[in-house]
Motif scaffolding. Structure first.
Motif, mmCIF file in Angstrom:
data_model
loop_
_atom_site.group_PDB
_atom_site.id
_atom_site.type_symbol
_atom_site.label_atom_id
_atom_site.label_comp_id
_atom_site.label_asym_id
_atom_site.label_seq_id
_atom_site.Cartn_x
_atom_site.Cartn_y
_atom_site.Cartn_z
ATOM 1 N N GLN B 4 0.824 -1.192 0.000
ATOM 2 C CA GLN B 4 0.000 0.000 0.000
ATOM 3 C C GLN B 4 0.866 1.253 0.000
ATOM 4 O O GLN B 4 2.010 1.260 0.435
ATOM 5 C CB GLN B 4 -0.899 0.011 1.229
ATOM 6 C CG GLN B 4 -2.106 -0.914 1.076
ATOM 7 C CD GLN B 4 -3.080 -0.667 2.194
ATOM 8 O OE1 GLN B 4 -2.911 -1.193 3.286
ATOM 9 N NE2 GLN B 4 -4.082 0.143 1.920
ATOM 10 N N ASN B 5 0.311 2.335 -0.509
ATOM 11 C CA ASN B 5 1.012 3.595 -0.465
ATOM 12 C C ASN B 5 0.055 4.676 0.029
ATOM 13 O O ASN B 5 -1.070 4.394 0.418
ATOM 14 C CB ASN B 5 1.599 3.935 -1.848
ATOM 15 C CG ASN B 5 0.512 3.967 -2.917
ATOM 16 O OD1 ASN B 5 -0.619 4.358 -2.621
ATOM 17 N ND2 ASN B 5 0.840 3.558 -4.128
ATOM 18 N N ASP B 6 0.503 5.922 -0.050
ATOM 19 C CA ASP B 6 -0.292 7.007 0.519
ATOM 20 C C ASP B 6 -1.600 7.239 -0.224
ATOM 21 O O ASP B 6 -2.527 7.841 0.306
ATOM 22 C CB ASP B 6 0.533 8.301 0.528
ATOM 23 C CG ASP B 6 1.687 8.184 1.521
ATOM 24 O OD1 ASP B 6 1.607 7.296 2.406
ATOM 25 O OD2 ASP B 6 2.660 8.947 1.390
ATOM 26 N N ARG B 12 -8.197 -5.864 -4.717
ATOM 27 C CA ARG B 12 -9.068 -6.368 -5.790
ATOM 28 C C ARG B 12 -8.711 -7.831 -6.040
ATOM 29 O O ARG B 12 -7.545 -8.220 -5.956
ATOM 30 C CB ARG B 12 -8.854 -5.533 -7.061
ATOM 31 C CG ARG B 12 -9.622 -6.000 -8.271
ATOM 32 C CD ARG B 12 -9.500 -5.004 -9.429
ATOM 33 N NE ARG B 12 -8.127 -4.810 -9.898
ATOM 34 C CZ ARG B 12 -7.482 -5.658 -10.702
ATOM 35 N NH1 ARG B 12 -8.068 -6.756 -11.119
ATOM 36 N NH2 ARG B 12 -6.236 -5.407 -11.070
ATOM 37 N N ILE B 13 -9.728 -8.628 -6.339
ATOM 38 C CA ILE B 13 -9.482 -10.036 -6.656
ATOM 39 C C ILE B 13 -9.236 -10.143 -8.159
ATOM 40 O O ILE B 13 -10.075 -9.707 -8.957
ATOM 41 C CB ILE B 13 -10.695 -10.908 -6.249
ATOM 42 C CG1 ILE B 13 -10.921 -10.793 -4.738
ATOM 43 C CG2 ILE B 13 -10.468 -12.363 -6.641
ATOM 44 C CD1 ILE B 13 -12.244 -11.371 -4.262
ATOM 45 N N ASP B 49 -14.322 -5.908 -3.159
ATOM 46 C CA ASP B 49 -15.099 -5.681 -4.378
ATOM 47 C C ASP B 49 -14.394 -4.749 -5.357
ATOM 48 O O ASP B 49 -14.978 -4.327 -6.360
ATOM 49 C CB ASP B 49 -16.479 -5.115 -4.016
ATOM 50 C CG ASP B 49 -16.385 -3.808 -3.219
ATOM 51 O OD1 ASP B 49 -15.257 -3.285 -3.065
ATOM 52 O OD2 ASP B 49 -17.429 -3.324 -2.751
ATOM 53 N N GLY B 50 -13.142 -4.436 -5.059
ATOM 54 C CA GLY B 50 -12.387 -3.583 -5.977
ATOM 55 C C GLY B 50 -12.645 -2.103 -5.777
ATOM 56 O O GLY B 50 -12.050 -1.268 -6.465
ATOM 57 N N THR B 51 -13.557 -1.775 -4.841
ATOM 58 C CA THR B 51 -13.813 -0.355 -4.571
ATOM 59 C C THR B 51 -13.703 -0.030 -3.079
ATOM 60 O O THR B 51 -13.450 1.121 -2.721
ATOM 61 C CB THR B 51 -15.216 0.074 -5.053
ATOM 62 O OG1 THR B 51 -16.200 -0.700 -4.373
ATOM 63 C CG2 THR B 51 -15.377 -0.110 -6.546
ATOM 64 N N THR B 52 -13.928 -1.021 -2.221
ATOM 65 C CA THR B 52 -13.872 -0.770 -0.781
ATOM 66 C C THR B 52 -12.425 -0.866 -0.293
ATOM 67 O O THR B 52 -11.745 -1.870 -0.556
ATOM 68 C CB THR B 52 -14.749 -1.794 -0.025
ATOM 69 O OG1 THR B 52 -16.070 -1.743 -0.558
ATOM 70 C CG2 THR B 52 -14.785 -1.502 1.463
ATOM 71 N N ASP B 53 -11.964 0.170 0.408
ATOM 72 C CA ASP B 53 -10.572 0.150 0.867
ATOM 73 C C ASP B 53 -10.450 -0.635 2.177
ATOM 74 O O ASP B 53 -11.442 -1.162 2.719
ATOM 75 C CB ASP B 53 -10.021 1.575 0.985
ATOM 76 C CG ASP B 53 -10.739 2.383 2.061
ATOM 77 O OD1 ASP B 53 -11.501 1.798 2.852
ATOM 78 O OD2 ASP B 53 -10.541 3.620 2.087
ATOM 79 N N VAL B 89 -4.837 -11.673 -4.270
ATOM 80 C CA VAL B 89 -5.387 -10.314 -4.217
ATOM 81 C C VAL B 89 -4.320 -9.389 -4.785
ATOM 82 O O VAL B 89 -3.137 -9.622 -4.602
ATOM 83 C CB VAL B 89 -5.728 -9.918 -2.756
ATOM 84 C CG1 VAL B 89 -5.769 -8.415 -2.593
ATOM 85 C CG2 VAL B 89 -7.063 -10.517 -2.320
ATOM 86 N N VAL B 90 -4.765 -8.383 -5.526
ATOM 87 C CA VAL B 90 -3.822 -7.372 -6.004
ATOM 88 C C VAL B 90 -4.301 -6.015 -5.494
ATOM 89 O O VAL B 90 -5.447 -5.874 -5.063
ATOM 90 C CB VAL B 90 -3.714 -7.357 -7.549
ATOM 91 C CG1 VAL B 90 -3.101 -8.644 -8.057
ATOM 92 C CG2 VAL B 90 -5.081 -7.109 -8.183
ATOM 93 N N TRP B 91 -3.413 -5.042 -5.553
ATOM 94 C CA TRP B 91 -3.754 -3.698 -5.086
ATOM 95 C C TRP B 91 -3.974 -2.793 -6.271
ATOM 96 O O TRP B 91 -3.166 -2.747 -7.184
ATOM 97 C CB TRP B 91 -2.641 -3.156 -4.182
ATOM 98 C CG TRP B 91 -2.528 -3.958 -2.928
ATOM 99 C CD1 TRP B 91 -1.654 -4.986 -2.690
ATOM 100 C CD2 TRP B 91 -3.348 -3.844 -1.768
ATOM 101 N NE1 TRP B 91 -1.881 -5.517 -1.443
ATOM 102 C CE2 TRP B 91 -2.909 -4.834 -0.853
ATOM 103 C CE3 TRP B 91 -4.399 -3.014 -1.408
ATOM 104 C CZ2 TRP B 91 -3.488 -5.013 0.392
ATOM 105 C CZ3 TRP B 91 -4.981 -3.187 -0.155
ATOM 106 C CH2 TRP B 91 -4.524 -4.172 0.724
ATOM 107 N N ASP B 92 -5.089 -2.110 -6.236
ATOM 108 C CA ASP B 92 -5.476 -1.267 -7.355
ATOM 109 C C ASP B 92 -5.404 0.201 -6.933
ATOM 110 O O ASP B 92 -6.189 0.659 -6.101
ATOM 111 C CB ASP B 92 -6.896 -1.643 -7.792
ATOM 112 C CG ASP B 92 -7.265 -1.015 -9.127
ATOM 113 O OD1 ASP B 92 -6.544 -0.100 -9.570
ATOM 114 O OD2 ASP B 92 -8.271 -1.441 -9.713
#
Lengths: 263, 100
Positions: B4-6, B12-13, B49-53, B89-92
């Motif tokens: 994670q970054n700032d 996201r799956i 869900d790709g939108t919830t942090d 999981v990947v980070w978007d």
């Protein structure tokens, strides 16, 4: 034209009259769209005859199975303008088939069910809704053996694996920019995941995709409503200017359905 | 959480990752790796869900299991680290985060 209802009591006498009922017959049943009430004017009647020994066929058509003996024989006749396709299985072949879907087989590292041929899979999908054309004793026993077996979970798993492979293909193709292939793979993945969902609900028929919508009306799925199913089946939301979005949505739907299935 | 970054990327799956119920267990299955998930982990998984942090997911966990948000945040981060380590999981960074 032909009557679209099937008189089950007429089958055995008709076979006997035509010399198509061997003396060692153990069971006779009908299956397919006519039995399910989905028949139309050109629907065939699918008749299955279970015998003690392999019957010689008068027509060239044979089917191949991963059983002993490894062939099925057929007859084809027309009764009052409707075609009857008659398929002969031996009792031993049916026993071997059922042995592939026992719980013991399901738990076996050898996965005997993985040798199911297309014709065998078809029999496993037909049997649950088959209708006896004789006294019903043979069919009733076999249907009970199926209910006591891993039949359902194995059929769910077969369709699920097909869907999984196609989802991976679609994701890879999309990532590589091969959008056309990804659309086809996603559409096929959706077809298979619907088959898996329907199988979990006891509506088998992966080999008969033409009846998928009919089967969908018979299950009450919270994870996939008929409206969503039909919109995806018909690609109603497909945007040719952005096909990748349809692929992502369809894969997401496959994933959602998949997470509700148990194998 | 190293990924994670700032700008608060959201988990996201990936398209080729799925959750599978197999003989009473829940498995997250990817192209190369699979990981068994506990019931709590399944709940967290279902929030991705790709939108919830991460904060939004932790809030949902806090509400569902009646635990404080800090504890929930630790659990969520630990699971997401493990999942991302297995490419499940990947980070978007491009998603518009939703805080639940």
């Amino acid at each position: 034209m032909s009557d679209q209802t099937l008189d089950l009591t007429a089958i055995v006498p008709e076979l006997r009259t035509r010399g198509l009922l061997p003396a060692d017959t153990a069971g006779v049943f009908a299956s397919g769209s006519m039995v399910r009430g989905w028949g139309n004017e050109t629907s065939d009647v699918d008749v299955h005859v279970i015998t003690g020994s392999l019957r010689e066929s008068s027509i060239a058509e044979t089917g191949h199975v991963s059983l002993e003996p490894n062939v099925l024989t057929y007859e084809r006749v027309y009764v009052n303008g409707r075609r009857w396709d008659i398929e002969y299985w031996t009792q031993s072949q049916v026993d071997q088939l059922l042995a592939k879907v026992t719980w013991e087989a399901y738990n076996s590292p050898d996965s005997p069910w993985s040798t199911l041929s297309r014709t065998e899979l078809g029999m496993l999908e037909r049997l649950p809704y088959a209708a006896a054309a004789d006294d019903g004793g043979w069919l009733s026993d076999v249907q009970q053996r199926l209910r006591d077996s891993a039949h359902r979970v194995i059929l769910v798993g077969i369709s699920l694996r097909e869907s999984d492979g196609l989802v991976e293909d679609a994701a890879g193709q999309l990532a590589a920019g091969d959008v056309h292939s990804a659309v086809i793979a996603a559409r096929l993945a959706f077809n298979h995941i619907v088959d898996a969902l329907q199988a979990q609900e006891g509506q088998f028929g992966s080999l008969w995709p033409k009846w998928r919508a009919r089967r969908m009306t018979l299950i009450n799925s919270k994870v996939l409503t008929f409206e969503t199913y039909w919109a995806t089946e018909t690609m109603a939301n497909f945007d040719s200017g952005n096909p990748g979005a349809w692929v992502e949505d369809t894969i997401g739907l496959c994933r959602k359905i998949s997470s509700e299935l148990e194998v | 959480m190293t990924e994670q970054n700032d700008s608060a990327p959201v988990p996201r799956i990936p398209l080729n990752v799925r959750l599978r119920k197999h003989r009473g267990r829940h498995l997250a299955i990817g192209y190369e790796h699979a990981l068994e998930l506990s019931p709590t982990a399944v709940f967290i998984w279902n929030q991705i869900d790709g939108t919830t942090d991460v904060d939004g997911i932790a809030q949902a966990v806090s509400t569902e299991y009646a635990i404080d948000v800090e504890t929930a945040l630790e659990d969520v981060r630990a699971l997401l680290d493990e999942l991302s380590g297995h490419q499940l999981v990947v980070w978007d960074s491009s998603a518009q985060p939703r805080h639940g």
